[in-house]
Design an enzyme around this catalytic site. Sequence first.
Site, PDB file in Angstrom:
ATOM      1  N   ARG A 639       0.844  -1.197   0.000  1.00 25.43           N
ATOM      2  CA  ARG A 639       0.000   0.000   0.000  1.00 25.43           C
ATOM      3  C   ARG A 639       0.880   1.247   0.000  1.00 25.43           C
ATOM      4  O   ARG A 639       1.811   1.365   0.808  1.00 25.43           O
ATOM      5  CB  ARG A 639      -0.855  -0.027   1.256  1.00 25.43           C
ATOM      6  CG  ARG A 639      -1.997   0.963   1.245  1.00 25.43           C
ATOM      7  CD  ARG A 639      -2.779   0.771   2.532  1.00 25.43           C
ATOM      8  NE  ARG A 639      -4.037   1.486   2.522  1.00 25.43           N
ATOM      9  CZ  ARG A 639      -4.759   1.681   3.627  1.00 25.43           C
ATOM     10  NH1 ARG A 639      -4.340   1.193   4.785  1.00 25.43           N
ATOM     11  NH2 ARG A 639      -5.892   2.336   3.561  1.00 25.43           N
ATOM     12  N   GLU A 716      14.507   2.265  -0.461  1.00 26.03           N
ATOM     13  CA  GLU A 716      15.798   1.924  -1.048  1.00 26.03           C
ATOM     14  C   GLU A 716      15.718   1.178  -2.366  1.00 26.03           C
ATOM     15  O   GLU A 716      16.704   1.060  -3.085  1.00 26.03           O
ATOM     16  CB  GLU A 716      16.614   1.114  -0.019  1.00 26.03           C
ATOM     17  CG  GLU A 716      17.025   2.002   1.149  1.00 26.03           C
ATOM     18  CD  GLU A 716      17.464   1.242   2.379  1.00 26.03           C
ATOM     19  OE1 GLU A 716      18.636   0.878   2.444  1.00 26.03           O
ATOM     20  OE2 GLU A 716      16.628   1.031   3.279  1.00 26.03           O
TER      21      GLU A 716
END
Lengths: 750, 327
Positions: A639, A716
């Site tokens: 989400r 990342e």
Amino acid sequence: MDGSIGTPIPRRDAMAKATGAAQYAADFGHTGTAYAALKLSSVARGRITRVDTAAAEAVPGVQLVLTHRDMNQDLGAETFIMKGGHMQSSFMPLTSDEVHYSGQIVGLVVADTTEAAEQAARVLNLEYAAQHGFASIDDPGRTKNTVEKPEITVGDADAAMAKAPVRVDQEYSTPAQHHNPMELYATTASWNDGKLTVHSPSQWVMGQRAALATIFGIAAEEVHVVSPYIGGAFGCKATLLPHTVLVAAAARRLGRPVKLVVPRDAMFTVGSFRPATRNRIAFGAERDGTMVAMVHEAVGQTAEVDHIAFPGTNVTSRMYDIANIKTSESTIATDVNTPGFQRAPAEASSFFAFESAVDELAVALGMDPIELRIKNEPKVDPVKGLPWSSRSLVQCYRRGAELFGWDKRTPGVGSMQTDDGVLIGYGCATATYPSAMVPAAAHVALSADGLLRVRTSAHDVGTGAYTVLGQVAADVLGIADEHVRVELGDSDLPSGPMSGGSVTTGSAGSAVHMAAMALREKLLLVATAAKGPFAGRDPATLQFASGHVVGADGTAHSLADILKASPAGSLDASAEWKPDLMDAEKMQASLLGGFALEGPVTKTHAIYSFGAQFAEVRVDPLLRTIRVSRMVGAFACGRIINPRTARSNLAGGMVWGASFALLEQSQVDHPRARFANQDLAGYHISSCADIGEVTAEIVDETDTVVNAIGAKAVGEIGIVGMPAAIANAVYHATGIRVRKTPILIEDLLG
Amino acid sequence: MQPFTYARPASLTEAFTLAQQPGAALLAGGTTMVDLMRGDLTAPSSIVDIGHLNELAAFDTSGPVLRFGALARMADVAEDATLLSAYPALAESLQLAASQQLRNAATVGGNMLQRTRCVYFRDGVSACNKRVPGSGCSALDGITRDMALFATSEKCIATYPGDWGNALAAFDTSVEVSSASGTRTIPFAELHVAYGDDPAVETTLRRGEIITAILVQATPAGRCSTYLKVRDRQSYAYAVVSATVALEMQGDVVQSARVSLGGVATKPWRSHAAEAALTGVTLNEQTALAAGHAGFADARPLAENGFKIELGARAVARAALVASKRI
């Protein structure tokens, strides 16, 4: 404005940052502050044989000159983060006459002005008995230190490899790299009644607080670490760095506040860096493209003083449906400061190797590299056989290929050119990042003025935590964005996690969600109590929307009206959240500034974000310069709380990936065992002109396993696949397979 | 940074007097001097700030001699319409240097004297004969990718970094310098000294002399010129190699050629060999590349910079072909 989950609201802190109102660590001032400067070692290895402070002390305004000789030994023992502590390294400067690396802190000078401190540090005279040092894993005579425990063995990789009709087997290397955030390391320390206040850019104020308490022998509550804004961290501000300890010690000794701003060149050795790697990757496959064997041997750079490894084998072994896997990890010790976390520490370097090798296999098979990957998509985790919490890699490839225009690619090397002969290359690569979870606490409060305050000592490292954590709470309570205030980056707040490992949104967000749900319950209780506006109604029939509680019949009462019915006229709630499978004791240790992770592979699931990344490069046929003209990434990360900040974060990772591929390296001066290019003129990071079109696409995904809000790692993953995608595109354009980064002009001159 | 005095002379005459003091250094745009002082790479005892002396800031590109006041800003000169059309190589060398912010502050006189980016000079700790005479040269056994291939010695192999200076070397350029004792003109080729013999000495400027103007002889080859900069990063990076080529063409045949090379020598480097190889030939990809190779025939590569021979030759070839089309 609607500030609920999924709304692309602008950053809450954008105006403060754009106007300069945001105060970074170095901006905080105290009356009577003294200023510090560092003295760094000019040799890589040896001992300090003589200290002459006379000239330094003679500089007008100098208050204190600290070297190992006079740094008192009453500091408590803290340890390296990989040994369960909070420090960037096991080695604490100024604790002995030993020199372990070039650029080591060997002195700290404090003066009334920065200029005097710098001048005194320059004339502080140290003599060394120097030994020859080695700063590169490629230096002769460096021995490998094999790490035994993390080896992964599935099936029989050697036997399967030997029988495989198609094989690739190559070694790839990446250099040491440094974070080079815009904001330099900076620390201001001040003592007041035995209590320590530290302003320092930090990804982990709770960890710093715990460490400073240990070091200075005071209670954690007597340490206050403040870091509201951070001008880029990328992992280098995750742990406690030695200069912060020294500045706090100097401030205590002088009885006045001390400030140090670490200069750019010292940033290369005071903190951590991304270590150099060599990865051997081998694949065996059937002629139809079925992968049957994989070998990944990871070699990484570490420091003589510490062992730390980021091999990436835990991740590469989980990418494709392969029955026979063998991995090994080893490190090579060098005379450098201890390496550490740098955006996707294990994944970025290993995936350059791994996803380059997949492309080499596709070439060997004569297959489209996307189809090869999709053909080998695993239904379960190939290592443990566990289900994925969610995995939408194939959807990412399909969507990314569509956005990129992969169907226009002609597979032949050099087959795509512009009218004036510029070579065009298309490349792709897979990205992934583990979604580990960390315990977190949060407090939310709704006051009579209508403001919702969200408080946790998580951090916004420039990626949007101020914004998304507010949205998580606003979503539960139906409150408009302009009524939300978020406080982060302060150790007096409820304990938030280290902002590392892409955990903040999922972990701190789950704590905020839990607290907001508790506040929601309290509001419903008040609303339905005898004196409440919904007296006698069933709370389950009530909804929160637009700052109101709304009944099934459409009756609406503002939250302010409901608060009036509460005894204090305001309501608040706290929560401590932990990953489902973690025990309570571990959670408490973590909330006190420990470091406890759950996942990414739990007892029940393997939990990762996935992405497909694409690059178009243009290579000058004569000069062989490379330009990344387009990048596309499609990512599925569960989400998405705020598509705007998520895209910005993903695109930022992709930009860094391009920089990784073509520019970044900390050059090692072998004879003197030091990083040589210690400034931003010598250490190249992408300029705007280096980056063409960037598209970061979010693929819809629902994950009901990962945490309370279904959010997987975003921070990342953007960098992970980009270096290989670019290297693969360079191969497609030129036919030259460059198995190292950065890919430079001379690699393509032929 | 060592303590220093600061003076802001009201006139050029006063500046001459102040500049004569031992240990004096001039401050113009400040973009490099301040860096050098912060890094303790230079430690003047007095700073003479001449940045505000407007009489040195004018430039005129219309006459038979182009005259650039030493304090003209790089950004202003780079945008000069005459220079852009009649001497594109000079304008391009400025446009491709540093960043817009730096070009707004930096002066054309100061930029010409920009000091090397050699990491061993800049780091303040390595052996460097330029920084500490007699201390040795760490670059010799160090990282040599950015080091020079021409006019090197056992004492210094650092590269002269300036784009503007490298481009000026291709033209008939001279430098007007003045001091309390008068004015003289130095041919540009004699302004910079190869770092090789005494690396601490970089120019033939005498104590107390101030560069007042840069003079370039007008030439029709200016129109037919380009400055090609090859760099690792697309902006804000020093040249891996650069090539300046200015041509006089008759049809496809080169009547006369001027060539200078950047990123490869210890001083601005005019390549007479490349010029000779271009002169009189019919220009095409082969002859252009041959001229480029001629320019590097005497290059002395080090461990990591040998690729610049091929890359530099190609840069000359590309620059020649680009320049030849600017008729």
